[in-house]
Design an enzyme around this catalytic site. Structure first.
Site, PDB file in Angstrom:
ATOM      1  N   ASP A 159     -48.456  62.212  39.608  1.00  0.00           N
ATOM      2  CA  ASP A 159     -48.249  61.200  40.627  1.00  0.00           C
ATOM      3  C   ASP A 159     -49.250  61.466  41.749  1.00  0.00           C
ATOM      4  O   ASP A 159     -49.932  62.498  41.777  1.00  0.00           O
ATOM      5  CB  ASP A 159     -46.798  61.171  41.127  1.00  0.00           C
ATOM      6  CG  ASP A 159     -46.467  59.809  41.737  1.00  0.00           C
ATOM      7  OD1 ASP A 159     -47.399  59.038  42.041  1.00  0.00           O
ATOM      8  OD2 ASP A 159     -45.275  59.501  41.921  1.00  0.00           O
TER       9      ASP A 159
HETATM   10  C1  NOJ Z   1     -46.996  56.994  44.119  1.00  0.00           C
HETATM   11  C2  NOJ Z   1     -45.837  56.458  43.355  1.00  0.00           C
HETATM   12  O1  NOJ Z   1     -44.800  57.420  43.269  1.00  0.00           O
HETATM   13  C3  NOJ Z   1     -46.204  56.022  41.955  1.00  0.00           C
HETATM   14  O2  NOJ Z   1     -45.096  55.418  41.360  1.00  0.00           O
HETATM   15  C4  NOJ Z   1     -47.380  55.097  41.989  1.00  0.00           C
HETATM   16  O3  NOJ Z   1     -47.687  54.653  40.702  1.00  0.00           O
HETATM   17  C5  NOJ Z   1     -48.546  55.836  42.615  1.00  0.00           C
HETATM   18  N1  NOJ Z   1     -48.206  56.211  43.967  1.00  0.00           N
HETATM   19  C6  NOJ Z   1     -49.814  54.994  42.627  1.00  0.00           C
HETATM   20  O4  NOJ Z   1     -49.714  53.998  43.543  1.00  0.00           O
END
Ligand code: NOJ
Length: 744
Positions: free
Chosen positions: A286
């Site tokens: 993430d």
């Molecule tokens: C953080 C989020 O937790 C995730 O779900 C997302 O895909 C990414 N950022 C990218 O934006």
């Protein structure tokens, strides 16, 4: 030209032909290996590196890479997120084509509920219990996103969520592993369509692996502490379903699970996902989650973070820069093997080949297609259809709804009557134009015919001023019926939007009181990303529709339901508490040694002394304008061997005046079991359309798998004994029940 030269040229041409056709005949694993053979270690590490494109950051942006286009040209980047639109993706892809090996970039984006046409938020769609509609929504989102240059969506989020304080509850399918698994399957199928390589398919990403939804206290990014059995029973099944449906990628999560950050969790990523389940795609971290392991206190620095993540099975680094800055050193010091790097790179290159980006890196960069595919009338109509299917009728006293077309005057009151941004909700792309969103006001103007519409805002979403209450009351007094649009601001539920207080915000419930005091029929629309607490409204408003955040077609869809053009059939995919103090509250709990016999039974039982145990609205609950009768339960046999099936059938009749659909739900309970089993578990459902008076026979099959569970050794077992089957229109509205035996 002499003959020697001629034959040399001929041979050369032939050899090109042979090598070209040989290359074409190679399987993807062979092509990947051939490419790996040519790559330097630095180029391999580049493939594992993902940067944000700065178009729309969804996390903290670091600024230490200089010009990203130059980094792409140097082969230091494998993927970029947050660049959309073929004009922009082309610029970056052209830079990739200037790198030594011309390896195309992957463009990723959070396409969560629509790309240009915004669909209802995922939790709302889950309320439809309609897999075909959910798949279609993802299909359209993928078709539009792919036309806009996107190769990869960071969706579906398949995290089970039992805590409505958690802001990301809006992004998933609610609390149930069975329903959640079916929805995970539908969404993956929708996104990936007929398969990667087609021009309307994007890679799906099952996230967040795992248990992110169980953040302690519902606080985003918080730790998770849970038994491994609960992990397997409740939290893993939707991930397994996504994998079985072919999800190309997985994303790990920000949380630690029982003390180990998911990003460095070898048990999750390597043992379960890659080894046991045989996942062939790749795992992306993430946003910044590799580097954040320093904050967790799991590692000292980015060097150790990169080592922990890659050796635990995390393949791509999203925006931590831990891999790009440290992997070469880690390889040199033999902390990370080249074999592991090759494996991670191989997984990523495989997807690039499957997307056929090596055949043509610009195949998703077609401006004409982009223009043609976005916002088609068919997409808009589908958005309206699933929006209607997502609306839950919570209350309808004295059949206030559906509205008559012959009313003289309707008053539209509330802070969300004219709102557009709130209809789109959180995680809505900025690709589409906000003018395309149909507000409630506009939807009602279209639908109301001769009926006069009045409007008063009454109050703001979160402000505490009551100055406009009086005007709202006066407006209400001039109308035959009042429709109130109340709820959350678009950014009150979403990532990093956890709330300890999930009551209807501001003075909105007071405004409802003031308007209900008019004595007129009041229909309250609740527009939110999560379950809210609204006890006074639930007790006193004659009619309530939970409309969530419905997307571009919100106003039209709500008008369709208000006027009965569409008879609501949605059911809650998550429990609505009476108060935050009941959270976590979910239907599939264990019974305890001192279960309360009723909601008022608090004497030495597992209960609150100041609140009933029951939720305000239970999982699976939702009304229709018509009524249904369940009867004639029949079991094909009353005892079964493990090798056998039992068929359960019953009659479902529409006993009301309107044609309508009922989601008939089928629950099971293992009455005596070691370890314990929940009081109820959803094991099947069917959405049945019935004309007034019509009866249909519905059946479910019980097989061994429906009775199976994980024991403490994590073996999937069944135990002989008595099982109770329960059938009804909600988890707390069981109409038919019977017991049967499993005998071996
Ligand atoms: C953080 C989020 O937790 C995730 O779900 C997302 O895909 C990414 N950022 C990218 O934006």
């Amino acid at each position: 030209m002499n003959s020697c030269k001629k034959s040399f040229i001929l041979l050369y041409i032939l050899s090109i032909g042979i090598s070209t056709s040989y290359a074409q005949q190679q399987s993807i694993p062979q092509k990947v290996q051939a490419l790996l053979n040519k790559m330097t270690l630095a180029e391999k590490i580049g493939q594992l590196n993902q940067y944000n494109g700065d178009w729309e950051a969804t996390g903290p942006v670091s600024t230490d890479v200089g010009n990203k286009l130059d980094a792409v040209k140097r082969g230091e980047v494998g993927s970029i997120l947050n660049i959309v639109g073929v004009k922009h993706t082309r610029v970056f892809q052209e830079a990739a084509m200037k790198s030594r090996l011309k390896i195309p970039l992957l463009f990723g984006q959070d396409v969560i509920h629509g790309y240009s046409v915004t669909f209802p938020i995922p939790l709302a769609e889950a309320a439809s219990w309609d897999m075909a509609a959910i798949e279609k929504s993802a299909r359209i989102a993928a078709t539009e996103a792919a036309a806009g240059g996107v190769h990869w969506t960071f969706a579906p989020m398949v995290d089970i969520a039992r805590d409505p304080r958690w802001g990301r509850v809006m992004e998933g399918a609610g609390e149930d592993p069975y329903l959640g698994s079916l929805i995970a399957t539908a969404r993956v199928h929708g996104f990936q369509g007929k398969g990667l390589g087609n021009l309307d398919a994007v890679m799906a990403c099952a996230k967040h692996f795992t248990a992110y939804g169980a953040a302690i206290g519902g606080r985003d990014y918080n730790s998770v502490d849970m038994s491994i059995r609960t992990l397997w029973e409740i939290y893993l099944p939707p991930f397994k379903a996504a994998l079985d449906a072919g999800a190309a990628t997985f994303m790990n999560s920000f949380n630690d699970l029982n003390g180990t950050p998911a990003t460095a969790n070898h048990y999750l990523q390597q043992n379960i996902l890659k080894d046991k389940w045989g996942f062939k795609g790749f795992v992306v971290s993430d946003w910044g989650s590799i580097g954040e392991m320093i904050n967790h206190g799991y590692v000292n620095d980015n060097y150790e973070a990169a080592e922990a993540a890659i050796n635990a099975g995390n393949d791509m680094d999203m925006e931590s820069r831990s891999y790009i800055n440290n992997l070469a050193k880690l390889v040199a010091y033999k902390k990370v093997s080249v074999t592991r790097i090759d494996e991670a790179v191989g997984r990523i290159l495989t997807k690039k080949f499957e997307l056929r980006l090596f055949d043509d890196p610009y195949r998703f960069c077609n401006a004409e297609r982009e223009k043609r595919v976005l916002n088609t009338p068919e997409h808009v109509e589908a958005a309206r259809d699933i929006a209607r299917k997502s609306i839950v009728l919570l209350k309808n006293e004295h059949q206030v709804l559906p509205l008559s077309k012959n009313l003289n005057t309707i008053a539209l009151i509330g802070p969300l009557v004219k709102s557009k941004k709130e209809m789109k909700g959180f995680w809505a792309q900025n690709v589409g134009n906000e003018d395309e969103v149909v507000s409630l006001y506009e939807g009602m103007q279209q639908a109301a015919g001769k009926t006069k519409l009045l409007y008063a805002k009454g109050c703001d979403i979160t402000d505490t001023s009551r100055t406009d209450f009086n005007e709202a009351y006066k407006t209400a007094m001039q109308a035959d019926v009042i429709v109130m649009a109340m709820g959350e601001r678009f950014d009150m539920t979403g990532e990093a939007k956890s709330r300890s207080n999930i009551h209807l915000p501001g003075v909105q419930e007071e405004l409802i009181k003031a308007v209900v005091a008019s004595g007129k029929p009041v229909i309250v629309l609740l527009m939110a990303g999560r379950p809210m607490v609204f006890n006074w409204t639930a007790d006193h408003a004659p009619a309530i529709l939970y409309t969530w955040w419905l997307g571009n077609q919100a106003g039209n869809a709500i008008a369709d339901v208000l006027y009965g053009k569409y008879n609501p059939a949605a059911k809650l995919p998550i429990t609505f508490p009476r108060a935050e103090g009941q959270i976590p509250i979910y239907y599939n709990h264990l019974n305890t040694g001192r279960p309360a016999k009723s909601d008022t039974d608090v004497f030495y039982t597992s209960a609150y002394t100041d609140l009933p145990n029951s939720p305000r609205f239970a999982f699976g609950y939702g009304l229709s304008y018509t009524t249904f009768k369940y009867s004639n339960l029949h079991l094909s046999k009353k005892s079964m061997l493990k090798s056998e099936d039992v068929t359960v059938s019953f009659d479902l009749q529409n006993t009301g005046k309107y044609a309508g659909e009922e989601v008939a739900q089928f629950y099971l309970r293992d009455l005596v079991s070691q370890p314990l089993r929940p009081v109820k578990e959803l094991k099947g459902f069917e959405k049945v359309m019935l004309q007034p008076g019509e009866t249909k026979s519905v059946s479910f099959t019980i097989d061994k798998e429906k009775l199976a569970f994980y024991n403490d050794e994590l073996e999937r077992i069944t135990q002989p004994g008595t099982f109770r089957l329960m059938i009804g229109g909600a988890s707390d509205n069981i109409q038919l029940q019977d017991d049967f035996e499993l005998t071996n």
